[in-house]
Design an enzyme around this catalytic site. Sequence first.
Site, PDB file in Angstrom:
ATOM      1  CB  ILE A  18      -1.077   0.048   1.128  1.00 40.57           C
ATOM      2  CG1 ILE A  18      -2.039   1.012   0.947  1.00 40.57           C
ATOM      3  CG2 ILE A  18      -0.306   0.241   2.498  1.00 40.57           C
ATOM      4  CD1 ILE A  18      -2.790   0.729  -0.400  1.00 40.57           C
ATOM      5  CB  SER A  40      10.427  -0.905   6.084  1.00 39.42           C
ATOM      6  OG  SER A  40       9.277  -1.609   5.805  1.00 39.42           O
ATOM      7  NE  ARG A  41       9.797  -6.539   9.310  1.00 39.02           N
ATOM      8  CZ  ARG A  41       8.642  -7.686   9.591  1.00 39.02           C
ATOM      9  NH1 ARG A  41       8.888  -8.598  10.494  1.00 39.02           N
ATOM     10  NH2 ARG A  41       8.149  -7.779   8.352  1.00 39.02           N
ATOM     11  CE  LYS A  94      -8.539  -1.474   5.547  1.00 36.45           C
ATOM     12  NZ  LYS A  94      -8.286  -2.662   4.692  1.00 36.45           N
TER      13      LYS A  94
HETATM   14  P1  NAP Z   1       2.063  -5.838   3.279  1.00 35.67           P
HETATM   15  O1  NAP Z   1       2.607  -5.427   1.963  1.00 35.67           O
HETATM   16  O2  NAP Z   1       1.855  -7.012   3.651  1.00 35.67           O
HETATM   17  O3  NAP Z   1       2.749  -5.125   4.549  1.00 35.67           O
HETATM   18  C1  NAP Z   1       3.324  -3.789   4.781  1.00 35.67           C
HETATM   19  C2  NAP Z   1       4.554  -3.955   5.285  1.00 35.67           C
HETATM   20  O4  NAP Z   1       4.507  -4.100   6.534  1.00 35.67           O
HETATM   21  C3  NAP Z   1       5.491  -5.237   4.764  1.00 35.67           C
HETATM   22  O5  NAP Z   1       6.084  -4.805   3.587  1.00 35.67           O
HETATM   23  C4  NAP Z   1       6.461  -5.235   5.904  1.00 35.67           C
HETATM   24  O6  NAP Z   1       7.731  -4.526   5.741  1.00 35.67           O
HETATM   25  C5  NAP Z   1       5.774  -4.711   7.120  1.00 35.67           C
HETATM   26  N1  NAP Z   1       5.606  -5.595   8.093  1.00 35.67           N
HETATM   27  C6  NAP Z   1       4.887  -6.763   7.626  1.00 35.67           C
HETATM   28  N2  NAP Z   1       4.985  -7.627   8.841  1.00 35.67           N
HETATM   29  C7  NAP Z   1       5.534  -6.894   9.796  1.00 35.67           C
HETATM   30  C8  NAP Z   1       5.695  -7.103  11.227  1.00 35.67           C
HETATM   31  N3  NAP Z   1       5.455  -8.417  11.808  1.00 35.67           N
HETATM   32  N4  NAP Z   1       6.421  -6.043  12.113  1.00 35.67           N
HETATM   33  C9  NAP Z   1       6.640  -4.916  11.231  1.00 35.67           C
HETATM   34  N5  NAP Z   1       6.022  -4.690  10.154  1.00 35.67           N
HETATM   35  C10 NAP Z   1       5.604  -5.610   9.501  1.00 35.67           C
HETATM   36  O7  NAP Z   1       0.628  -5.027   3.310  1.00 35.67           O
HETATM   37  P2  NAP Z   1      -0.117  -3.976   2.713  1.00 35.67           P
HETATM   38  O8  NAP Z   1      -0.882  -4.621   1.576  1.00 35.67           O
HETATM   39  O9  NAP Z   1       0.604  -2.833   2.424  1.00 35.67           O
HETATM   40  O10 NAP Z   1      -1.070  -3.806   4.017  1.00 35.67           O
HETATM   41  C11 NAP Z   1      -0.720  -2.851   4.980  1.00 35.67           C
HETATM   42  C12 NAP Z   1      -1.970  -2.162   5.827  1.00 35.67           C
HETATM   43  O11 NAP Z   1      -2.502  -1.356   4.611  1.00 35.67           O
HETATM   44  C13 NAP Z   1      -2.930  -3.208   5.985  1.00 35.67           C
HETATM   45  O12 NAP Z   1      -3.603  -2.833   7.216  1.00 35.67           O
HETATM   46  C14 NAP Z   1      -4.175  -2.967   5.311  1.00 35.67           C
HETATM   47  O13 NAP Z   1      -5.279  -3.461   5.581  1.00 35.67           O
HETATM   48  C15 NAP Z   1      -3.961  -1.713   4.553  1.00 35.67           C
HETATM   49  N6  NAP Z   1      -4.345  -1.381   3.186  1.00 35.67           N
HETATM   50  C16 NAP Z   1      -4.007  -2.492   2.088  1.00 35.67           C
HETATM   51  C17 NAP Z   1      -4.408  -2.218   0.864  1.00 35.67           C
HETATM   52  C18 NAP Z   1      -3.896  -3.030  -0.333  1.00 35.67           C
HETATM   53  O14 NAP Z   1      -4.605  -2.881  -1.315  1.00 35.67           O
HETATM   54  N7  NAP Z   1      -2.842  -3.815  -0.276  1.00 35.67           N
HETATM   55  C19 NAP Z   1      -5.400  -1.058   0.489  1.00 35.67           C
HETATM   56  C20 NAP Z   1      -5.853  -0.303   1.651  1.00 35.67           C
HETATM   57  C21 NAP Z   1      -5.252  -0.377   3.097  1.00 35.67           C
HETATM   58  P3  NAP Z   1       9.066  -4.811   5.981  1.00 35.67           P
HETATM   59  O15 NAP Z   1       9.317  -6.314   5.978  1.00 35.67           O
HETATM   60  O16 NAP Z   1      10.106  -4.153   5.340  1.00 35.67           O
HETATM   61  O17 NAP Z   1       9.118  -4.533   7.453  1.00 35.67           O
END
Ligand code: NAP
Length: 311
Positions: A18, A40-41, A94
């Site tokens: 996101i 970020s990690r 969110k």
């Molecule tokens: P994502 O790519 O899986 O996660 C975002 C980043 O968070 C990961 O790349 C990771 O970066 C970090 N992360 C993952 N596990 C972690 C942990 N255990 N501790 C700390 N950091 C961690 O997910 P995303 O799709 O971007 O979603 C993230 C948030 O945005 C969620 O709440 C989701 O509901 C919201 N969102 C997503 C979308 C969508 O379409 N994907 C749309 C709107 C809102 P590092 O490994 O570099 O730390």
Amino acid sequence: MSSNSNPIKIGIVGVGKIVRDQHLPALAKDENYRLAAAASRHGKVDGVPNFPTIEAMLDAVPELHAISLCMPPQFRYDAARTAIEAKKHVFLEKPPGATVSEVEDLKALAAENSVSLFASWHSRYAPAVEAARTFLGSTRIRSAAINWKEDVRRWHPNQEWIWQPGGFGVFDPGINALSIATYILPAMFISSAVLDFPENRAAPVAAQVTFRTSSGLPVTMDLDWLQTGPQSWDILADTDKGAMVLSGGGSKLIVDGHVVHDEPEAEYPMLYKRFAEIVRAGISDVDLAPLQHVADAFMLGKRNVVAAFFD
Ligand code: NAP
């Protein structure tokens, strides 16, 4: 702070899907902000200093005014507390947390530290949502239905956190529907729910939820994460002025067969505009109604065990 002469220096935490898809493009175009660091990690943001943790970022870049927390919800509370205690304004992706009470705690902490906390609900900023709210406010609603059906393999491939406790499963997109419904419909509460849990997962893949309002208005919600082919992100209402269809996740409004509103989306630019507004006004914006409904569905819902899910 005035807009471009003194931009809000912002750091971003949890660089994943996101952030790349929405936060970075929205921030790059908004003169209210200067992106000054990322933590970020694994993920990195080009052109700014990157750090492995929020603590390292706050130590190295103390001039940050605000932090956007974009990691999955289960891992957001500690980072939010750290940012608020360092007197930074906080933007929460969110859902704002994994529980209602932890976000209440952050709200109180933000007030104590005189910083702004923003529980962002991007779907509320979809282009036709305001028009749908105005329309529904001008008529009598007889019933409403939320149909949010998408293909998890397409939108969340291999996202392990989303199937873990606190990841919400199908309520991760479902809470977007609820963020719109709680804005355009009268206050409602859950009267029954059925949640389908794959036998190998800790979060539901489908849910049927029934709500009612104090005046007896029936509202149903059908969430399905195994929908292939056309995807539906629709809220329907039967009203005295005809049928309302808010489709495309809030982007298109049809009333009585006529297209009333259909515009390209600009949800994240609008979210960052709102965040700048609340930071400059010295207030918070934390509406927990969508999260409360998800908590209630897990609390009241009957659980079915269904076929295992594999990506
Ligand atoms: P994502 O790519 O899986 O996660 C975002 C980043 O968070 C990961 O790349 C990771 O970066 C970090 N992360 C993952 N596990 C972690 C942990 N255990 N501790 C700390 N950091 C961690 O997910 P995303 O799709 O971007 O979603 C993230 C948030 O945005 C969620 O709440 C989701 O509901 C919201 N969102 C997503 C979308 C969508 O379409 N994907 C749309 C709107 C809102 P590092 O490994 O570099 O730390």
